[in-house]
Design a protein around this motif. Structure first.
Motif, PDB file in Angstrom:
ATOM      1  N   ALA A  95      -5.172   2.115  -7.808  1.00  0.00           N
ATOM      2  CA  ALA A  95      -4.223   3.105  -8.564  1.00  0.00           C
ATOM      3  C   ALA A  95      -5.212   4.272  -9.006  1.00  0.00           C
ATOM      4  CB  ALA A  95      -4.121   2.414 -10.066  1.00  0.00           C
ATOM      5  N   LEU A  96      -6.634   3.873  -8.887  1.00  0.00           N
ATOM      6  CA  LEU A  96      -7.986   5.101  -8.915  1.00  0.00           C
ATOM      7  C   LEU A  96      -7.707   6.062  -7.561  1.00  0.00           C
ATOM      8  CD1 LEU A  96     -10.953   3.221 -10.272  1.00  0.00           C
ATOM      9  CD2 LEU A  96      -9.735   5.005 -11.512  1.00  0.00           C
ATOM     10  N   VAL A  97      -7.651   5.333  -6.634  1.00  0.00           N
ATOM     11  CA  VAL A  97      -7.466   6.187  -5.320  1.00  0.00           C
ATOM     12  C   VAL A  97      -6.246   6.881  -5.409  1.00  0.00           C
ATOM     13  CG1 VAL A  97      -7.126   5.807  -2.834  1.00  0.00           C
ATOM     14  CG2 VAL A  97      -8.690   4.436  -4.134  1.00  0.00           C
ATOM     15  N   ASP A  98      -5.141   6.451  -5.824  1.00  0.00           N
ATOM     16  CA  ASP A  98      -3.637   7.021  -6.080  1.00  0.00           C
ATOM     17  C   ASP A  98      -3.922   8.183  -6.909  1.00  0.00           C
ATOM     18  OD1 ASP A  98      -0.782   7.276  -5.417  1.00  0.00           O
ATOM     19  OD2 ASP A  98      -0.613   6.740  -7.126  1.00  0.00           O
ATOM     20  N   THR A  99      -4.573   8.240  -8.039  1.00  0.00           N
ATOM     21  CA  THR A  99      -4.892   9.283  -9.090  1.00  0.00           C
ATOM     22  C   THR A  99      -5.881  10.278  -8.615  1.00  0.00           C
ATOM     23  OG1 THR A  99      -4.294   7.921 -10.535  1.00  0.00           O
ATOM     24  CG2 THR A  99      -5.273   9.804 -11.403  1.00  0.00           C
ATOM     25  N   LEU A 100      -6.812   9.704  -7.922  1.00  0.00           N
ATOM     26  CA  LEU A 100      -7.961  10.802  -7.653  1.00  0.00           C
ATOM     27  C   LEU A 100      -8.048  11.551  -6.264  1.00  0.00           C
ATOM     28  CD1 LEU A 100     -10.882   9.092  -9.597  1.00  0.00           C
ATOM     29  CD2 LEU A 100      -9.312  10.980 -10.394  1.00  0.00           C
ATOM     30  N   ALA A 101      -7.409  11.026  -5.081  1.00  0.00           N
ATOM     31  CA  ALA A 101      -7.532  11.455  -4.005  1.00  0.00           C
ATOM     32  C   ALA A 101      -6.299  12.544  -3.871  1.00  0.00           C
ATOM     33  CB  ALA A 101      -7.263  10.276  -2.862  1.00  0.00           C
ATOM     34  N   GLN A 102      -6.602  13.379  -2.833  1.00  0.00           N
ATOM     35  CA  GLN A 102      -5.562  14.298  -2.390  1.00  0.00           C
ATOM     36  C   GLN A 102      -4.524  13.772  -1.718  1.00  0.00           C
ATOM     37  OE1 GLN A 102      -8.005  17.242  -0.211  1.00  0.00           O
ATOM     38  NE2 GLN A 102      -7.048  18.611  -1.475  1.00  0.00           N
ATOM     39  N   ARG A 103      -4.771  12.786  -0.979  1.00  0.00           N
ATOM     40  CA  ARG A 103      -3.820  11.983  -0.376  1.00  0.00           C
ATOM     41  C   ARG A 103      -4.337  10.707   0.231  1.00  0.00           C
ATOM     42  NH1 ARG A 103      -1.071  13.791   4.809  1.00  0.00           N
ATOM     43  NH2 ARG A 103      -3.108  13.479   5.735  1.00  0.00           N
ATOM     44  N   TRP A 104      -3.709   9.541   0.309  1.00  0.00           N
ATOM     45  CA  TRP A 104      -4.128   8.209   0.682  1.00  0.00           C
ATOM     46  C   TRP A 104      -2.905   7.520   1.606  1.00  0.00           C
ATOM     47  CZ3 TRP A 104      -3.087   3.126  -0.666  1.00  0.00           C
ATOM     48  CH2 TRP A 104      -1.905   3.007  -1.613  1.00  0.00           C
ATOM     49  N   GLY A 105      -3.443   6.448   2.130  1.00  0.00           N
ATOM     50  CA  GLY A 105      -2.425   5.920   2.838  1.00  0.00           C
ATOM     51  C   GLY A 105      -3.016   4.510   3.597  1.00  0.00           C
ATOM     52  N   SER A 106      -2.506   3.759   4.101  1.00  0.00           N
ATOM     53  CA  SER A 106      -2.707   2.607   4.721  1.00  0.00           C
ATOM     54  C   SER A 106      -1.981   2.179   6.017  1.00  0.00           C
ATOM     55  CB  SER A 106      -2.812   1.365   3.862  1.00  0.00           C
ATOM     56  OG  SER A 106      -1.757   0.969   3.437  1.00  0.00           O
ATOM     57  N   HIS A 107      -2.496   1.597   6.972  1.00  0.00           N
ATOM     58  CA  HIS A 107      -1.710   1.068   7.911  1.00  0.00           C
ATOM     59  C   HIS A 107      -2.183  -0.125   8.682  1.00  0.00           C
ATOM     60  CE1 HIS A 107      -4.726   3.842   9.919  1.00  0.00           C
ATOM     61  NE2 HIS A 107      -4.591   2.946  10.859  1.00  0.00           N
ATOM     62  N   SER A 108      -1.420  -0.922   9.444  1.00  0.00           N
ATOM     63  CA  SER A 108      -1.931  -2.199  10.168  1.00  0.00           C
ATOM     64  C   SER A 108      -2.560  -1.788  11.327  1.00  0.00           C
ATOM     65  CB  SER A 108      -0.703  -3.088  10.393  1.00  0.00           C
ATOM     66  OG  SER A 108      -0.328  -3.638   8.843  1.00  0.00           O
ATOM     67  N   THR A 109      -3.553  -2.469  11.736  1.00  0.00           N
ATOM     68  CA  THR A 109      -3.970  -2.259  12.950  1.00  0.00           C
ATOM     69  C   THR A 109      -3.870  -3.694  13.968  1.00  0.00           C
ATOM     70  OG1 THR A 109      -6.105  -2.891  12.339  1.00  0.00           O
ATOM     71  CG2 THR A 109      -5.715  -0.667  11.967  1.00  0.00           C
ATOM     72  N   GLY A 110      -4.225  -3.386  15.053  1.00  0.00           N
ATOM     73  CA  GLY A 110      -4.233  -4.659  15.953  1.00  0.00           C
ATOM     74  C   GLY A 110      -4.904  -5.925  15.291  1.00  0.00           C
ATOM     75  N   GLY A 111      -5.953  -5.699  14.622  1.00  0.00           N
ATOM     76  CA  GLY A 111      -6.648  -7.081  14.049  1.00  0.00           C
ATOM     77  C   GLY A 111      -6.923  -6.652  12.653  1.00  0.00           C
ATOM     78  N   GLY A 112      -6.025  -6.120  11.744  1.00  0.00           N
ATOM     79  CA  GLY A 112      -6.193  -6.053  10.551  1.00  0.00           C
ATOM     80  C   GLY A 112      -5.498  -4.575   9.867  1.00  0.00           C
ATOM     81  N   LYS A 113      -6.358  -3.967   9.167  1.00  0.00           N
ATOM     82  CA  LYS A 113      -5.688  -2.927   8.399  1.00  0.00           C
ATOM     83  C   LYS A 113      -6.635  -1.824   8.010  1.00  0.00           C
ATOM     84  CE  LYS A 113      -6.486  -4.494   3.635  1.00  0.00           C
ATOM     85  NZ  LYS A 113      -6.800  -5.744   4.098  1.00  0.00           N
TER      86      LYS A 113
END
Length: 122
Positions: A95-113
């Motif tokens: 929630a802090l990242v969502d509030t304070l960052a200009q943009r954020w996101g996440s994605h799965s990778t071959g061995g994690g995220k």
């Protein structure tokens, strides 16, 4: 681009803050920007230590007046913004990242995220 590889141990957040200060030594950042950069990065690292798996890596990319920080780990679950009660002792990192960052996101990778955020340096 700079990279820091970490072990999943309690010193990871402290090591990350020291590394960030080294990366921005000589760069004029306001105290507020520096504090937000450290806070958001250590929140993502703490989540990787608590909820992910090794290997954990922090990548830092500067492009003009913007920095992108990515934290990768071997865990599979993607983060979600949680709304926790005021009495909760945790669960506010994304929630802090969502509030304070200009943009954020996440994605799965071959061995994690990978979880990332962008922040204006000025």
């Amino acid at each position: 681009m700079a990279r820091l590889e970490l072990r999943a141990d309690p010193s990871a957040a402290r090591r990350t803050r020291s590394w960030l200060r080294e990366q921005f030594a000589g760069t004029p950042l306001s105290t507020g920007v520096s504090q937000v950069l450290e806070l958001l990065t250590t929140e993502l690292v703490t989540n990787a230590v608590r909820h992910g798996r090794e290997p954990i890596a922090v990548d830092l990319r500067r492009a003009g007046a913007t920095v992108t920080v990515s934290v990768s780990d071997g865990g599979t679950g993607l983060p979600q913004v949680r709304h926790v009660p005021p009495t909760a002792t945790g669960g506010r990192g994304v929630a802090l990242v969502d509030t304070l960052a200009q943009r954020w996101g996440s994605h799965s990778t071959g061995g994690g995220k990978t979880v990332w955020f962008e922040l204006a340096l000025s």
